[in-house]
Design an enzyme around this catalytic site. Sequence first.
Site, mmCIF file in Angstrom:
data_model
loop_
_atom_site.group_PDB
_atom_site.id
_atom_site.type_symbol
_atom_site.label_atom_id
_atom_site.label_comp_id
_atom_site.label_asym_id
_atom_site.label_seq_id
_atom_site.Cartn_x
_atom_site.Cartn_y
_atom_site.Cartn_z
ATOM 1 N N LEU A 38 32.162 42.489 43.453
ATOM 2 C CA LEU A 38 32.318 43.783 42.801
ATOM 3 C C LEU A 38 32.688 43.518 41.344
ATOM 4 O O LEU A 38 33.376 42.550 41.044
ATOM 5 C CB LEU A 38 33.435 44.607 43.464
ATOM 6 C CG LEU A 38 33.227 45.047 44.919
ATOM 7 C CD1 LEU A 38 34.465 45.775 45.430
ATOM 8 C CD2 LEU A 38 31.995 45.933 45.048
ATOM 9 N N ASP A 39 32.246 44.397 40.460
ATOM 10 C CA ASP A 39 32.638 44.266 39.064
ATOM 11 C C ASP A 39 34.164 44.310 38.945
ATOM 12 O O ASP A 39 34.849 44.914 39.781
ATOM 13 C CB ASP A 39 32.045 45.414 38.236
ATOM 14 C CG ASP A 39 30.528 45.389 38.211
ATOM 15 O OD1 ASP A 39 29.963 44.304 38.450
ATOM 16 O OD2 ASP A 39 29.922 46.447 37.975
ATOM 17 N N LYS A 40 34.670 43.726 37.888
ATOM 18 C CA LYS A 40 36.117 43.662 37.689
ATOM 19 C C LYS A 40 36.774 45.033 37.822
ATOM 20 O O LYS A 40 37.815 45.186 38.476
ATOM 21 C CB LYS A 40 36.425 43.076 36.300
ATOM 22 C CG LYS A 40 37.906 43.033 35.965
ATOM 23 C CD LYS A 40 38.152 42.450 34.582
ATOM 24 C CE LYS A 40 39.639 42.451 34.247
ATOM 25 N NZ LYS A 40 39.905 41.880 32.899
#
Length: 533
Positions: free
Chosen positions: A134-136
């Site tokens: 998942l993106d940050k």
Amino acid sequence: MIQINEIIAPKKAGRLDSFLSEQTNISRSKIKKYIENGAISLNNTPCLDPAKKLNEGDYIHINLEMQETTVQPIENTLTIYYQDEYLAVIEKPAGLTVHPCPSCTEATLVHHLLYHFPSLKKMEGERPGIVHRLDKDTSGLMIIALTEESRLALVELFSQKEIHKKYLAIVQGICPNGESKLSIGRHPTLKTKMAIVPENKGGKEAFSEWIRLYPEESFLKSTKNQQQDNFSLMEVCIHTGRTHQIRVHLSHAGFPLLGDELYAPQIIAEKAPRQMLHAYHLNFEHPFTGKELAFSSLPPQDFWQCLEKELEKKQKAIPIIITGSSGTGKSACLEFAKRKNFPTFSADACINELYQVNNDAWYLLKNQYGNKFVPNNKKPVDKIALANAMKDPYTRQELENLLHPLVYAHMNNFFQENEKAPLAIAEIPLWFETKPQLYDFKPITLTISTNENTRLNRLKKRGWSDETISFMESIQLSQEEKIRLAQYHIKNTGTLDEFETQFLTICHELLDKNTSLVSYTIKQIQNKIQSRF
């Protein structure tokens, strides 16, 4: 030696090193070294060319010597939804990078995972247990492989699209249900971004579907409220796992995520502290037990705070109409409201202004009746002549049909201009007499009453004659009828302070209801999401 799963190349797999890095979550540079050291076989023949172009159906066999990871565990708290000897399902908080990388110097999810799952220490590299990302600044559910055997099995499930993921996203605008199959690749000039890129120019297959959970179609039809400054809560299902896939597809469709600094215009990026994206649902068949597993998670607090903020923006001022018979104290309520900085409007003041030279009522009366009510071009409307003429029922009806729409239009403009205020208050003595049921506008109505003797004494102190009082009574509904028609009623029989307290109590009650409406809507949205679990 640990033997890693055989992999069958799909259509358009691309370069050998890039494909294996994507499939195994091992960095491309390490995969390149493995290939050059002869650890990779292609169709049962050793392959030493990292740039080898794969064909659909190519058989890839990997043998790697695994070393324990050098990443060290860091003590932390972590929400764990499921754990067995093979895998775990956890929730990644927003603001946490998934695994170490050159640009990331702070602790990552991997550091946290090593603290909770010591078996991950036996796995190689800087991404132990990671099978998807998942993106940050995206929150939500992730599957973690706890053994190398499980990691390979889960990678295979992902490659076969047998792990199903759904997200919640808050986007700008009223987004219709839809999908995108546009391929995604690295942005041609901005290397931190992805973009819609044709497959013949390096883009990879990407497929997203979305449906709108809020606002519902029935709400939009009833409010006719589809301005560009609205927002939508979307459920997004992704069938592929390209970097930034949801953000790119929705932005390209014209509905960027609130808070997305990379893909949304600045004014939309500033609406939230991060991109409003949460991985809320996962379901898959356990690769070793065969059991069907499903997990769901409501978004964190910042997600709801963003929704609440947007809902509050959509709320318009509570419109209050103060009415009642002459002499009951209606004008005092406007003074109370002004002291609280609530915007106010007076129908009497409005009509007096409209009677002035060159104003709307002045023109209408002059054009319709000549000099009957407008003596000359330099004088305002003769209110005495107007009052005398209104004693004739037919003329009064004609004049009311001419003048009441003017006051209504100005009142309507007043409410529109002050729609962002918490309350907006208009004093309209003849509100119920103007047939308000014919208008779309539905305000809160408040009738003020008082003792009859007190009321008549006040009117006489103003200089009203018995004839004037009798005439004004004849063109209005009775005090009792106005009380019956209104939603709220104040009997003004005490002190001025007591009267003000009664009025402000009603105002605060209405404000509380408006605040409660936002909370109620949030609860309804939460219930709807949970019903989809």
